[in-house]
Design a protein around this motif. Structure first.
Motif, PDB file in Angstrom:
ATOM      1  N   LYS A 130       7.282  -7.686  10.028  1.00  0.00           N
ATOM      2  CA  LYS A 130       6.401  -6.546   9.798  1.00  0.00           C
ATOM      3  C   LYS A 130       6.434  -5.637  11.001  1.00  0.00           C
ATOM      4  CE  LYS A 130       3.215  -8.270   6.428  1.00  0.00           C
ATOM      5  NZ  LYS A 130       3.028  -7.226   5.488  1.00  0.00           N
ATOM      6  N   GLY A 131       5.982  -4.430  10.793  1.00  0.00           N
ATOM      7  CA  GLY A 131       5.881  -3.536  11.932  1.00  0.00           C
ATOM      8  C   GLY A 131       6.338  -2.129  11.596  1.00  0.00           C
ATOM      9  N   TRP A 167       9.568  -1.446   9.130  1.00  0.00           N
ATOM     10  CA  TRP A 167       9.488  -0.847   7.810  1.00  0.00           C
ATOM     11  C   TRP A 167      10.194   0.496   7.789  1.00  0.00           C
ATOM     12  CZ3 TRP A 167       8.282   3.186   4.805  1.00  0.00           C
ATOM     13  CH2 TRP A 167       8.285   2.916   3.422  1.00  0.00           C
ATOM     14  N   HIS A 168       9.848   1.350   8.758  1.00  0.00           N
ATOM     15  CA  HIS A 168      10.272   2.747   8.634  1.00  0.00           C
ATOM     16  C   HIS A 168      11.740   2.995   8.905  1.00  0.00           C
ATOM     17  CE1 HIS A 168       7.055   5.448   7.468  1.00  0.00           C
ATOM     18  NE2 HIS A 168       6.217   4.601   8.020  1.00  0.00           N
ATOM     19  N   VAL A 176      10.093   6.733  -1.709  1.00  0.00           N
ATOM     20  CA  VAL A 176      10.811   5.701  -0.969  1.00  0.00           C
ATOM     21  C   VAL A 176      11.917   5.141  -1.859  1.00  0.00           C
ATOM     22  CG1 VAL A 176      10.607   3.451   0.147  1.00  0.00           C
ATOM     23  CG2 VAL A 176       8.715   5.088   0.300  1.00  0.00           C
ATOM     24  N   PHE A 234       5.060   8.198  -4.380  1.00  0.00           N
ATOM     25  CA  PHE A 234       3.640   8.281  -4.025  1.00  0.00           C
ATOM     26  C   PHE A 234       3.180   9.730  -4.138  1.00  0.00           C
ATOM     27  CE2 PHE A 234       5.309   4.670  -1.645  1.00  0.00           C
ATOM     28  CZ  PHE A 234       4.346   3.686  -1.827  1.00  0.00           C
ATOM     29  N   MET A 286      12.870  11.303   6.291  1.00  0.00           N
ATOM     30  CA  MET A 286      12.153  10.955   7.509  1.00  0.00           C
ATOM     31  C   MET A 286      13.106  10.305   8.515  1.00  0.00           C
ATOM     32  SD  MET A 286       8.611   8.919   7.255  1.00  0.00           S
ATOM     33  CE  MET A 286       7.567   8.831   8.687  1.00  0.00           C
ATOM     34  N   CYS A 305       0.151   9.911  11.555  1.00  0.00           N
ATOM     35  CA  CYS A 305       0.476   8.891  10.554  1.00  0.00           C
ATOM     36  C   CYS A 305      -0.390   9.063   9.301  1.00  0.00           C
ATOM     37  CB  CYS A 305       0.239   7.492  11.105  1.00  0.00           C
ATOM     38  SG  CYS A 305       0.904   7.193  12.746  1.00  0.00           S
ATOM     39  N   CYS A 358       0.259  10.590   5.641  1.00  0.00           N
ATOM     40  CA  CYS A 358       0.647   9.782   4.484  1.00  0.00           C
ATOM     41  C   CYS A 358      -0.262   8.564   4.344  1.00  0.00           C
ATOM     42  CB  CYS A 358       2.081   9.291   4.622  1.00  0.00           C
ATOM     43  SG  CYS A 358       3.295  10.610   4.696  1.00  0.00           S
ATOM     44  N   HIS A 359      -0.545   7.923   5.471  1.00  0.00           N
ATOM     45  CA  HIS A 359      -1.334   6.680   5.443  1.00  0.00           C
ATOM     46  C   HIS A 359      -2.819   7.001   5.296  1.00  0.00           C
ATOM     47  CE1 HIS A 359       1.771   3.671   6.515  1.00  0.00           C
ATOM     48  NE2 HIS A 359       2.364   4.715   7.065  1.00  0.00           N
ATOM     49  N   VAL A 376      -0.688   2.015  -2.839  1.00  0.00           N
ATOM     50  CA  VAL A 376      -1.003   3.169  -1.989  1.00  0.00           C
ATOM     51  C   VAL A 376      -0.322   3.042  -0.628  1.00  0.00           C
ATOM     52  CG1 VAL A 376      -3.255   3.606  -3.050  1.00  0.00           C
ATOM     53  CG2 VAL A 376      -3.096   2.064  -1.068  1.00  0.00           C
ATOM     54  N   ILE A 377      -0.219   4.165   0.065  1.00  0.00           N
ATOM     55  CA  ILE A 377       0.243   4.126   1.460  1.00  0.00           C
ATOM     56  C   ILE A 377      -0.995   3.783   2.289  1.00  0.00           C
ATOM     57  CG2 ILE A 377       1.519   5.306   3.276  1.00  0.00           C
ATOM     58  CD1 ILE A 377       2.641   7.212   1.258  1.00  0.00           C
ATOM     59  N   ARG A 378      -0.951   2.613   2.911  1.00  0.00           N
ATOM     60  CA  ARG A 378      -2.182   1.993   3.421  1.00  0.00           C
ATOM     61  C   ARG A 378      -2.674   2.554   4.748  1.00  0.00           C
ATOM     62  NH1 ARG A 378       0.372  -3.642   3.672  1.00  0.00           N
ATOM     63  NH2 ARG A 378       2.213  -2.297   3.755  1.00  0.00           N
ATOM     64  N   LEU A 407      -2.696  -2.441  10.225  1.00  0.00           N
ATOM     65  CA  LEU A 407      -1.331  -2.284   9.710  1.00  0.00           C
ATOM     66  C   LEU A 407      -0.353  -1.950  10.845  1.00  0.00           C
ATOM     67  CD1 LEU A 407       0.382  -2.013   6.992  1.00  0.00           C
ATOM     68  CD2 LEU A 407       0.049   0.442   7.248  1.00  0.00           C
ATOM     69  N   CYS A 408      -0.759  -1.029  11.702  1.00  0.00           N
ATOM     70  CA  CYS A 408       0.149  -0.535  12.746  1.00  0.00           C
ATOM     71  C   CYS A 408      -0.176  -1.140  14.105  1.00  0.00           C
ATOM     72  CB  CYS A 408       0.065   0.979  12.843  1.00  0.00           C
ATOM     73  SG  CYS A 408       0.320   1.797  11.271  1.00  0.00           S
TER      74      CYS A 408
HETATM   75  C1  HEC Z   1       5.942  10.750   5.204  1.00  0.00           C
HETATM   76  C2  HEC Z   1       4.968   9.694   4.956  1.00  0.00           C
HETATM   77  C3  HEC Z   1       4.719   8.701   6.065  1.00  0.00           C
HETATM   78  C4  HEC Z   1       4.350   8.970   7.367  1.00  0.00           C
HETATM   79  C5  HEC Z   1       4.156  10.319   8.047  1.00  0.00           C
HETATM   80  C6  HEC Z   1       4.159   7.692   7.989  1.00  0.00           C
HETATM   81  N1  HEC Z   1       4.402   6.670   7.098  1.00  0.00           N
HETATM   82 FE1  HEC Z   1       4.300   4.688   7.460  1.00  0.00          FE
HETATM   83  N2  HEC Z   1       4.772   4.269   5.516  1.00  0.00           N
HETATM   84  C7  HEC Z   1       4.998   5.219   4.542  1.00  0.00           C
HETATM   85  C8  HEC Z   1       5.201   4.556   3.277  1.00  0.00           C
HETATM   86  C9  HEC Z   1       5.471   5.229   1.937  1.00  0.00           C
HETATM   87  C10 HEC Z   1       5.060   3.170   3.492  1.00  0.00           C
HETATM   88  C11 HEC Z   1       5.122   2.028   2.469  1.00  0.00           C
HETATM   89  C12 HEC Z   1       3.754   1.822   1.862  1.00  0.00           C
HETATM   90  C13 HEC Z   1       2.909   0.962   2.719  1.00  0.00           C
HETATM   91  O1  HEC Z   1       3.399  -0.058   3.204  1.00  0.00           O
HETATM   92  O2  HEC Z   1       1.706   1.288   2.919  1.00  0.00           O
HETATM   93  C14 HEC Z   1       4.802   3.035   4.931  1.00  0.00           C
HETATM   94  C15 HEC Z   1       4.641   1.837   5.579  1.00  0.00           C
HETATM   95  C16 HEC Z   1       4.325   1.681   6.910  1.00  0.00           C
HETATM   96  C17 HEC Z   1       4.074   0.425   7.545  1.00  0.00           C
HETATM   97  C18 HEC Z   1       4.073  -0.874   6.798  1.00  0.00           C
HETATM   98  C19 HEC Z   1       4.869  -1.976   7.407  1.00  0.00           C
HETATM   99  C20 HEC Z   1       4.833  -3.254   6.660  1.00  0.00           C
HETATM  100  O3  HEC Z   1       5.280  -4.194   7.272  1.00  0.00           O
HETATM  101  O4  HEC Z   1       4.357  -3.285   5.521  1.00  0.00           O
HETATM  102  C21 HEC Z   1       3.797   0.689   8.854  1.00  0.00           C
HETATM  103  C22 HEC Z   1       3.478  -0.295   9.950  1.00  0.00           C
HETATM  104  C23 HEC Z   1       3.851   2.120   9.027  1.00  0.00           C
HETATM  105  N3  HEC Z   1       4.190   2.696   7.833  1.00  0.00           N
HETATM  106  C24 HEC Z   1       3.598   2.791  10.224  1.00  0.00           C
HETATM  107  C25 HEC Z   1       3.532   4.169  10.358  1.00  0.00           C
HETATM  108  C26 HEC Z   1       3.136   4.840  11.580  1.00  0.00           C
HETATM  109  C27 HEC Z   1       2.769   4.187  12.870  1.00  0.00           C
HETATM  110  C28 HEC Z   1       3.175   6.166  11.311  1.00  0.00           C
HETATM  111  C29 HEC Z   1       2.847   7.305  12.245  1.00  0.00           C
HETATM  112  C30 HEC Z   1       3.475   7.339  13.548  1.00  0.00           C
HETATM  113  C31 HEC Z   1       3.598   6.321   9.941  1.00  0.00           C
HETATM  114  N4  HEC Z   1       3.797   5.087   9.404  1.00  0.00           N
HETATM  115  C32 HEC Z   1       3.765   7.547   9.313  1.00  0.00           C
HETATM  116  C33 HEC Z   1       5.045   6.591   4.722  1.00  0.00           C
HETATM  117  C34 HEC Z   1       4.730   7.262   5.893  1.00  0.00           C
END
Ligand code: HEC
Ligand code: HEC
Ligand code: HEC
Ligand code: HEC
Ligand code: HEC
Length: 479
Positions: free
Chosen positions: A258-259, A263-264, A288, A298, A318, A436, A439-440, A451-453, A458-459
């Motif tokens: 995780k992390g 993920w990203h 995605v 989403f 992204m 973040c 979306c989150h 949903v985007i959590r 989470l982070c």
């Molecule tokens: C453009 C949209 C978008 C942005 C901006 C974004 N995320 Fe995400 N992220 C997502 C999506 C879609 C998921 C998959 C859904 C979920 O797991 O909630 C996700 C999942 C994650 C996960 C889940 C990891 C796991 O192991 O399940 C983490 C951690 C995360 N993002 C961190 C970040 C951080 C930190 C930022 C800001 C610096 C960020 N995201 C910005 C769209 C985004």
């Protein structure tokens, strides 16, 4: 006659031809001398200013080439006016090169030697000139006023030793050419004063981060968690020191576990989004695509987009820069900037109420047209009103606090470029800007309800939130 003398004679046969050739030759000689002198001065480190580079690699080379072009023009002019007085060999419509005649040999030898020297000078200038236009002083300091904010923030960042071109151009010929073309456009924008203040972001056409950031950062080497200890000072008279302690789930770029990065930036997963504003802050739609082809769509609960608009929208993929949009031009906000200086001892935390007064001073000084003079006024007024004895007994500490606040202002506020607190959005995090949470937000959902959590763990794990003496810090042995 010795060789040199003969060449000189040949040289004068060519250049002494008429006043035009002589003028051209004078320009060439003068420019070549100046270039060589500046190159030597630069090499031994006497003349290092960014502006001298403009002379060495732009102004004098233009004079040099102009001179070189004028010489044959002079010859042509002479020809078209019929009066070719020069001795035989050069007199007909085309020169007859009779090598049995000594002065013909001299002319040809002189031209050969001079051409060699010219090519040498031009190659050195071209080679050094390309280096120069890729150097940090050229990119960051020549158009001083325009680039001052970027250069100031860059110089105080983790990438202060990374050349601008590493992120802005990267390797390869096509981006090299693109950058030089865009450079020419930028020169005109500066000359005609048509550039935006502040410079527009996000930077359109920024090269994808796979080709720039990943020259140095290898995503699959990211791993684990990172402890962030963030000291803060409350806005009370005591400037009470508290800590935010975050365990950032950095994660590995290979997609395991995780992390954030796991993920990203997992291999094979593509995250795309639609932003409806110029700043990429309003994101109604995220898509995605998993490595196995599965697609998750989403849609924000605030979205007013129709199915059609979504289907036809141009999405942005992204990459690193959608989170790290300020990896080096990191502008500070007044509060955290003061916290950092207080923690470093540059502002004495025992000065009563300095955190609050300092923040207020910075915010007000940075408003509208900017007025750095207000900082000292506001700080002195604060002490005069509430703690008059401090102004007398600790004048030195107060002066240093004011000087430090002014330094913070100068690093972050640039009235000439209309740049002040928060002008540039930082997408890493969610406290000041949405980051973040664009979306989150628990509000972007798929049809099936995923949903985007926004879960707070989470982070990062929150190990302490505004605690005065977090027990964890002691457990970890951190002072
Ligand atoms: C453009 C949209 C978008 C942005 C901006 C974004 N995320 Fe995400 N992220 C997502 C999506 C879609 C998921 C998959 C859904 C979920 O797991 O909630 C996700 C999942 C994650 C996960 C889940 C990891 C796991 O192991 O399940 C983490 C951690 C995360 N993002 C961190 C970040 C951080 C930190 C930022 C800001 C610096 C960020 N995201 C910005 C769209 C985004
Ligand atoms: C570590 C990589 C990196 C380095 C080194 C770097 N930049 Fe940038 N720069 C960026 C990124 C990423 C952006 C895009 C920000 C955005 O689009 O929101 C940017 C944006 C800019 C902008 C647009 C205005 C702004 O502040 O966002 C300017 C101008 C700029 N850079 C100039 C420079 C100059 C001059 C240097 C060298 C002194 C330099 N950069 C060094 C990564 C870098
Ligand atoms: C020429 C090599 C190079 C390039 C290109 C480069 N970086 Fe870095 N980066 C580094 C080095 C070295 C460090 C460590 C600096 C330190 O710890 O003092 C670093 C540190 C970082 C950090 C951690 C900063 C911190 O607060 O600890 C981030 C995030 C980062 N880089 C992102 C980026 C992004 C995004 C890009 C592309 C826009 C980029 N880097 C391009 C060399 C590079
Ligand atoms: C979803 C947003 C997101 C994306 C995409 C992303 N990062 Fe990060 N990155 C983060 C966050 C959040 C942190 C932790 C920042 C902190 O510690 O406050 C981080 C930390 C880092 C660090 C410091 C790591 C350490 O252990 O100290 C580096 C270096 C880095 N990122 C580089 C990159 C590069 C290169 C890319 C593109 C290949 C990238 N990141 C893509 C959000 C992202
Ligand atoms: C999608 C990822 C993500 C989620 C979800 C998230 N955060 Fe964060 N948070 C971050 C990042 C990234 C940073 C660090 C930014 C930086 O490098 O300064 C951060 C920083 C913080 C900070 C420290 C700010 C500072 O500078 O002192 C606090 C407090 C915080 N988060 C609270 C929360 C709370 C409360 C929640 C739940 C509502 C939450 N976060 C959910 C990504 C996230």
């Amino acid at each position: 006659m010795t060789g040199i003398k003969r060449w000189l004679a040949g040289f004068f046969i060519v250049v002494g031809y008429n006043s035009l050739t002589l003028f051209g030759a004078t320009l060439v000689t003068f420019a070549a001398g100046a270039i060589v002198l500046l190159l030597i001065l630069g090499a031994v480190g006497v003349a290092k200013s960014a502006y001298l580079g403009i002379l060495t690699f732009l102004v004098f080379p233009v004079v040099f080439v102009a001179g070189l072009l004028i010489i044959p023009l002079g010859v042509l002019w002479q020809r078209s006016h019929g009066g070719l007085s020069i001795k035989d060999g050069l007199a007909g419509p085309y020169p007859v090169l009779d090598f049995n005649k000594r002065h013909v040999r001299s002319v040809v030898e002189a031209i050969a030697v001079l051409t060699f020297v010219n090519i040498l000078i031009i190659s050195v200038v071209a080679y050094e000139g390309v280096h120069y236009t890729e150097s940090v002083p050229f990119c960051g300091q020549v158009c001083h006023e325009v680039m001052e904010p970027e250069f100031a923030a860059y110089s105080d960042s983790p990438h202060s030793r990374v050349a601008c071109v590493k992120c802005h151009i990267g390797p390869g010929a096509s981006w090299f050419v693109k950058s030089k073309l865009s450079g020419v456009r930028q020169v005109f924008a500066v000359l005609f004063d048509t550039y935006a203040r502040p410079i527009d972001t996000p930077v359109k056409n920024l090269r994808p981060s796979t080709d720039t950031c990943e020259q140095c950062h290898q995503p699959d080497k990211f791993t684990g968690d990172r402890l962030r200890v963030i000291p803060k000072y409350m806005e009370d008279d005591e400037n009470t020191k508290v800590f935010n302690l975050l365990l950032m789930h950095i994660g590995g770029g290979h997609g395991e576990g995780k992390g954030i990065h796991s993920w990203h930036i997992a291999p094979g997963r593509k995250t795309e989004y639609l932003a409806t504003d110029e700043d990429r802050q309003v994101i109604p739609y995220v898509r995605v695509t998993e490595a196995d082809g599965r697609v998750l769509s989403f849609v924000s609960q605030d979205s007013e987009l129709t199915e059609d608009e979504i289907a036809n929208a141009e999405l942005r993929q992204m990459d690193c820069i959608d989170c790290h949009n300020r990896p080096t031009h990191i502008y500070e906000m007044p509060g955290p900037a003061i916290d950092k200086r207080m923690d470093q001892g540059l502002i004495d935390p025992s000065l009563p109420g300095i955190k609050m007064a300092g923040r207020e001073a910075l915010e007000r000084a940075g408003a509208e047209d900017g007025d750095i003079g207000m900082i000292a006024e506001i700080i002195r007024a604060h002490f005069k009103e509430d703690f008059p004895e401090i102004l007398e007994k600790r004048a030195k500490d107060v002066d240093q606090a004011i000087a430090t606040l002014e330094a913070i202002y100068r690093r972050n506020v640039f009235p000439d470029m209309k740049l002040t607190w928060g002008s540039y959005i930082n997408n890493l995090g969610h406290e000041v800007f949405d980051g973040c949470f664009r979306c989150h937000d628990d509000g972007h959902a798929t049809k099936s309800g995923e949903v985007i959590r926004q879960d707070c763990d989470l982070c990062h794990a929150m190990l302490a939130w505004e605690e005065e003496d977090p027990a964890v810090l002691a457990d970890l042995g951190i002072e």
